[in-house]
Scaffold this motif. Structure first.
Motif, PDB file in Angstrom:
ATOM      1  N   HIS A  75       0.871  -1.178   0.000  1.00  0.00           N
ATOM      2  CA  HIS A  75       0.000   0.000   0.000  1.00  0.00           C
ATOM      3  C   HIS A  75       0.904   1.222   0.000  1.00  0.00           C
ATOM      4  O   HIS A  75       1.688   1.409   0.947  1.00  0.00           O
ATOM      5  CB  HIS A  75      -0.874   0.011   1.252  1.00  0.00           C
ATOM      6  CG  HIS A  75      -1.694  -1.249   1.419  1.00  0.00           C
ATOM      7  ND1 HIS A  75      -3.027  -1.315   1.093  1.00  0.00           N
ATOM      8  CD2 HIS A  75      -1.355  -2.489   1.877  1.00  0.00           C
ATOM      9  CE1 HIS A  75      -3.469  -2.539   1.349  1.00  0.00           C
ATOM     10  NE2 HIS A  75      -2.488  -3.270   1.827  1.00  0.00           N
ATOM     11  N   LEU A  80      -5.345  -5.548  13.536  1.00  0.00           N
ATOM     12  CA  LEU A  80      -5.400  -4.751  12.310  1.00  0.00           C
ATOM     13  C   LEU A  80      -5.957  -3.349  12.570  1.00  0.00           C
ATOM     14  O   LEU A  80      -5.423  -2.353  12.075  1.00  0.00           O
ATOM     15  CB  LEU A  80      -6.268  -5.506  11.273  1.00  0.00           C
ATOM     16  CG  LEU A  80      -6.563  -4.798   9.958  1.00  0.00           C
ATOM     17  CD1 LEU A  80      -5.287  -4.423   9.213  1.00  0.00           C
ATOM     18  CD2 LEU A  80      -7.440  -5.700   9.058  1.00  0.00           C
ATOM     19  N   PHE A 122      -3.602  -0.709  13.899  1.00  0.00           N
ATOM     20  CA  PHE A 122      -2.731  -0.197  12.847  1.00  0.00           C
ATOM     21  C   PHE A 122      -3.488   0.779  11.949  1.00  0.00           C
ATOM     22  O   PHE A 122      -3.001   1.873  11.651  1.00  0.00           O
ATOM     23  CB  PHE A 122      -2.154  -1.355  12.025  1.00  0.00           C
ATOM     24  CG  PHE A 122      -1.791  -0.964  10.624  1.00  0.00           C
ATOM     25  CD1 PHE A 122      -0.715  -0.124  10.379  1.00  0.00           C
ATOM     26  CD2 PHE A 122      -2.547  -1.399   9.537  1.00  0.00           C
ATOM     27  CE1 PHE A 122      -0.398   0.273   9.084  1.00  0.00           C
ATOM     28  CE2 PHE A 122      -2.239  -1.010   8.245  1.00  0.00           C
ATOM     29  CZ  PHE A 122      -1.161  -0.174   8.026  1.00  0.00           C
ATOM     30  N   LEU A 123      -4.698   0.385  11.536  1.00  0.00           N
ATOM     31  CA  LEU A 123      -5.447   1.209  10.575  1.00  0.00           C
ATOM     32  C   LEU A 123      -5.706   2.608  11.139  1.00  0.00           C
ATOM     33  O   LEU A 123      -5.649   3.599  10.400  1.00  0.00           O
ATOM     34  CB  LEU A 123      -6.760   0.519  10.186  1.00  0.00           C
ATOM     35  CG  LEU A 123      -6.603  -0.733   9.302  1.00  0.00           C
ATOM     36  CD1 LEU A 123      -7.940  -1.483   9.181  1.00  0.00           C
ATOM     37  CD2 LEU A 123      -6.080  -0.382   7.909  1.00  0.00           C
ATOM     38  N   TYR A 164      -2.621   4.472  10.510  1.00  0.00           N
ATOM     39  CA  TYR A 164      -2.401   4.537   9.053  1.00  0.00           C
ATOM     40  C   TYR A 164      -3.244   5.668   8.437  1.00  0.00           C
ATOM     41  O   TYR A 164      -2.748   6.475   7.653  1.00  0.00           O
ATOM     42  CB  TYR A 164      -2.749   3.159   8.508  1.00  0.00           C
ATOM     43  CG  TYR A 164      -2.873   2.943   7.022  1.00  0.00           C
ATOM     44  CD1 TYR A 164      -1.734   2.756   6.220  1.00  0.00           C
ATOM     45  CD2 TYR A 164      -4.122   2.813   6.415  1.00  0.00           C
ATOM     46  CE1 TYR A 164      -1.858   2.473   4.863  1.00  0.00           C
ATOM     47  CE2 TYR A 164      -4.248   2.525   5.061  1.00  0.00           C
ATOM     48  CZ  TYR A 164      -3.122   2.358   4.298  1.00  0.00           C
ATOM     49  OH  TYR A 164      -3.256   2.065   2.960  1.00  0.00           O
ATOM     50  N   ASP A 181      -9.590  -3.496   0.892  1.00  0.00           N
ATOM     51  CA  ASP A 181      -8.751  -3.525   2.093  1.00  0.00           C
ATOM     52  C   ASP A 181      -9.441  -2.818   3.255  1.00  0.00           C
ATOM     53  O   ASP A 181     -10.643  -2.583   3.200  1.00  0.00           O
ATOM     54  CB  ASP A 181      -7.348  -2.938   1.798  1.00  0.00           C
ATOM     55  CG  ASP A 181      -7.370  -1.463   1.424  1.00  0.00           C
ATOM     56  OD1 ASP A 181      -8.455  -0.844   1.426  1.00  0.00           O
ATOM     57  OD2 ASP A 181      -6.302  -0.915   1.128  1.00  0.00           O
ATOM     58  N   SER A 182      -8.701  -2.529   4.313  1.00  0.00           N
ATOM     59  CA  SER A 182      -9.189  -1.952   5.574  1.00  0.00           C
ATOM     60  C   SER A 182      -9.803  -3.034   6.475  1.00  0.00           C
ATOM     61  O   SER A 182      -9.520  -4.215   6.290  1.00  0.00           O
ATOM     62  CB  SER A 182     -10.154  -0.791   5.298  1.00  0.00           C
ATOM     63  OG  SER A 182     -10.372  -0.073   6.492  1.00  0.00           O
ATOM     64  N   HIS A 237      -8.139  -8.377  -0.064  1.00  0.00           N
ATOM     65  CA  HIS A 237      -7.623  -8.878   1.211  1.00  0.00           C
ATOM     66  C   HIS A 237      -8.679  -9.839   1.763  1.00  0.00           C
ATOM     67  O   HIS A 237      -9.867  -9.480   1.851  1.00  0.00           O
ATOM     68  CB  HIS A 237      -7.454  -7.733   2.206  1.00  0.00           C
ATOM     69  CG  HIS A 237      -6.239  -6.876   1.957  1.00  0.00           C
ATOM     70  ND1 HIS A 237      -5.990  -6.253   0.761  1.00  0.00           N
ATOM     71  CD2 HIS A 237      -5.203  -6.547   2.779  1.00  0.00           C
ATOM     72  CE1 HIS A 237      -4.852  -5.577   0.854  1.00  0.00           C
ATOM     73  NE2 HIS A 237      -4.351  -5.735   2.067  1.00  0.00           N
ATOM     74  N   GLU A 288      -7.031 -12.500   6.434  1.00  0.00           N
ATOM     75  CA  GLU A 288      -5.949 -11.911   7.246  1.00  0.00           C
ATOM     76  C   GLU A 288      -6.410 -12.036   8.708  1.00  0.00           C
ATOM     77  O   GLU A 288      -5.802 -12.734   9.505  1.00  0.00           O
ATOM     78  CB  GLU A 288      -5.732 -10.450   6.842  1.00  0.00           C
ATOM     79  CG  GLU A 288      -4.634  -9.735   7.626  1.00  0.00           C
ATOM     80  CD  GLU A 288      -4.495  -8.258   7.230  1.00  0.00           C
ATOM     81  OE1 GLU A 288      -5.446  -7.684   6.673  1.00  0.00           O
ATOM     82  OE2 GLU A 288      -3.402  -7.684   7.516  1.00  0.00           O
ATOM     83  N   SER A 307       4.147  -7.966   8.379  1.00  0.00           N
ATOM     84  CA  SER A 307       2.804  -7.476   8.686  1.00  0.00           C
ATOM     85  C   SER A 307       2.087  -8.491   9.570  1.00  0.00           C
ATOM     86  O   SER A 307       1.475  -8.142  10.590  1.00  0.00           O
ATOM     87  CB  SER A 307       2.029  -7.268   7.376  1.00  0.00           C
ATOM     88  OG  SER A 307       0.653  -7.156   7.613  1.00  0.00           O
ATOM     89  N   LEU A 366       0.822  -7.430  13.234  1.00  0.00           N
ATOM     90  CA  LEU A 366      -0.632  -7.331  13.441  1.00  0.00           C
ATOM     91  C   LEU A 366      -1.181  -8.560  14.159  1.00  0.00           C
ATOM     92  O   LEU A 366      -2.394  -8.797  14.179  1.00  0.00           O
ATOM     93  CB  LEU A 366      -1.360  -7.116  12.114  1.00  0.00           C
ATOM     94  CG  LEU A 366      -0.963  -5.840  11.360  1.00  0.00           C
ATOM     95  CD1 LEU A 366      -1.800  -5.660  10.106  1.00  0.00           C
ATOM     96  CD2 LEU A 366      -1.084  -4.603  12.255  1.00  0.00           C
ATOM     97  N   ASP A 376       3.514  -5.207   2.326  1.00  0.00           N
ATOM     98  CA  ASP A 376       2.255  -4.662   2.853  1.00  0.00           C
ATOM     99  C   ASP A 376       2.377  -3.165   3.161  1.00  0.00           C
ATOM    100  O   ASP A 376       2.005  -2.341   2.333  1.00  0.00           O
ATOM    101  CB  ASP A 376       1.786  -5.460   4.073  1.00  0.00           C
ATOM    102  CG  ASP A 376       0.276  -5.392   4.294  1.00  0.00           C
ATOM    103  OD1 ASP A 376      -0.419  -4.823   3.427  1.00  0.00           O
ATOM    104  OD2 ASP A 376      -0.211  -5.906   5.317  1.00  0.00           O
ATOM    105  N   ASP A 377       2.862  -2.820   4.340  1.00  0.00           N
ATOM    106  CA  ASP A 377       3.003  -1.412   4.750  1.00  0.00           C
ATOM    107  C   ASP A 377       4.403  -1.248   5.355  1.00  0.00           C
ATOM    108  O   ASP A 377       4.553  -1.212   6.581  1.00  0.00           O
ATOM    109  CB  ASP A 377       1.927  -1.060   5.786  1.00  0.00           C
ATOM    110  CG  ASP A 377       0.530  -1.248   5.215  1.00  0.00           C
ATOM    111  OD1 ASP A 377       0.085  -0.371   4.452  1.00  0.00           O
ATOM    112  OD2 ASP A 377      -0.096  -2.281   5.501  1.00  0.00           O
TER     113      ASP A 377
HETATM  114  N1  ADE Z   1      -4.579  -1.352   4.491  1.00  0.00           N
HETATM  115  C1  ADE Z   1      -3.256  -1.226   4.551  1.00  0.00           C
HETATM  116  N2  ADE Z   1      -2.700  -2.347   5.023  1.00  0.00           N
HETATM  117  C2  ADE Z   1      -3.710  -3.222   5.262  1.00  0.00           C
HETATM  118  C3  ADE Z   1      -3.786  -4.551   5.727  1.00  0.00           C
HETATM  119  N3  ADE Z   1      -2.709  -5.238   6.088  1.00  0.00           N
HETATM  120  N4  ADE Z   1      -5.000  -5.111   5.855  1.00  0.00           N
HETATM  121  C4  ADE Z   1      -6.087  -4.448   5.503  1.00  0.00           C
HETATM  122  N5  ADE Z   1      -6.071  -3.199   5.052  1.00  0.00           N
HETATM  123  C5  ADE Z   1      -4.894  -2.584   4.908  1.00  0.00           C
END
Ligand code: ADE
Ligand code: ZN
Length: 336
Positions: A17, A55, A58-59, A62, A167-168, A195, A198, A246, A250, A276-277
């Motif tokens: 992302h 998650l 983190f969001l 983010y 995502d999210s 996604h 997860e 990630s 997470l 991922d991030d």
């Molecule tokens: N947005 C950014 N990284 C994410 C992740 N790992 N899972 C879901 N949404 C995301």
């Protein structure tokens, strides 16, 4: 030697992302440039805040972090910093996720985001030889209508955007919520990824396959809880983009030594490794491989398989994939 192999191999990144590549130093710089107040006194305290139990933890950070992105120049600078990292780490092809709704909801236009990202991507093509695809993700915690309007906004950019993603916050927002959006996007010719699995259960992965008709599953870890699903994913060689650091940060896995990547490969799953991030989870693609080498003694054969799966799962034309696979073999022969 294995780390040298990883760093030297050409690689494709398929799950990254761009907003998650915003390093704290740049976050601070852009906040100053745009006169935005961050709830942190300095870069170190931002890094210290990156401790997540799930998650959603983190969001929350983010979305707060990406609020410093305002102008075309900001989006350009963000993408250019990531693309330079790609160059350093021998990532020769990248399929970048971006979250349009994370920007349009703050009054930044779709055009601003696209102009900035595309300027950096075109420069990276010309100057660094890096190829790319863009995948716009829908935020699944928002309503279907919002995703439909975002799809409409993308219309003028149809040539620049290859695919759509999802995502999210996963739990409580199953793929079925976006079935009609994905159908419309399929009619428009977009490739589809989502996604799934997860934090969500194996049923969400199944929905992504059946209702969203995805070409790739992002993460997919929890598929391993269903033997039927694993067999189905393996039989179709469905690409699964796995992100070890990630997963650790997470709490999808408790310890890197428990990471299921070897089980996934042994079950015949088409898994590949991505970051991922990277700014939030402690590293870019190479560091994700290094973490597996350290924790589970990833072998040279597994590394080769994972890297090749990355190219094979990309949206590149067949001839380009073949060329990259041959380059992987050349490096394997040279280093081993
Ligand atoms: N947005 C950014 N990284 C994410 C992740 N790992 N899972 C879901 N949404 C995301
Ligand atoms: Zn992701």
């Amino acid at each position: 030697m294995l780390k040298k192999l990883v760093s030297t191999l050409p690689k494709a990144e398929l799950h990254m992302h761009i907003e998650g590549s915003l390093e704290p130093e740049m976050m601070f710089r852009l906040a100053q440039r745009n006169q935005i107040e961050l709830p942190y006194p300095d870069v170190d305290s931002i890094r210290r805040a990156y401790q997540f139990d799930c998650l959603q933890d983190f969001l929350d950070l983010y979305y707060q972090g990406m609020s410093v992105l305002q102008t075309e120049q900001d989006y350009h600078d963000l993408a250019w910093a990531y693309l330079q990292k790609c160059h350093e780490q021998n990532v020769v092809h990248t399929e970048i996720f971006f979250d349009p709704q994370g920007h349009t909801c703050r009054g930044v236009t779709f055009e601003t985001v696209m102009n900035g990202l595309c300027a950096a991507l075109d420069k990276a093509g010309n100057e660094l030889g890096i190829t790319h695809r863009l995948i716009m993700c829908f935020l699944r915690h928002l309503e279907e209508d919002d995703a439909f309007s975002t799809l409409e906004m993308s219309e003028p950019w149809r040539e620049r955007i290859t695919g759509i993603g999802l995502d999210s916050s996963e739990l409580g927002h199953p793929p079925s919520k976006f079935k009609r959006v994905f159908e419309r996007a399929a009619d428009m010719g977009f490739r589809r990824v989502a996604h799934a699995g997860e934090e969500g259960p194996p049923e969400y992965v199944q929905e992504a396959l059946e209702l969203l008709k995805v070409h790739r599953v992002d993460h997919g870890n929890r598929s391993l809880e269903s033997r039927n699903l694993v067999e189905r994913l393996a039989a179709s060689r469905m690409p699964m983009t796995v992100c070890p650091q990630s997963n650790l940060r997470l709490a999808v896995v408790k310890d890197m030594r428990d990471h299921p990547i070897r089980d996934m490969l042994n079950a015949g799953l088409n898994a590949s490794i991505h970051s991922d991030d990277p700014a939030y989870f402690g590293g870019y693609i190479n560091e994700n491989f290094y973490a597996l080498i350290d924790a589970i003694d990833l072998t040279s054969n597994e590394i080769m398989q994972l890297v090749k799966n990355g190219f094979k799962s990309s949206f590149l034309p067949r001839e380009d994939i073949q060329r990259h696979l041959a380059a992987v073999d050349t490096v394997m022969d040279k280093i081993l």
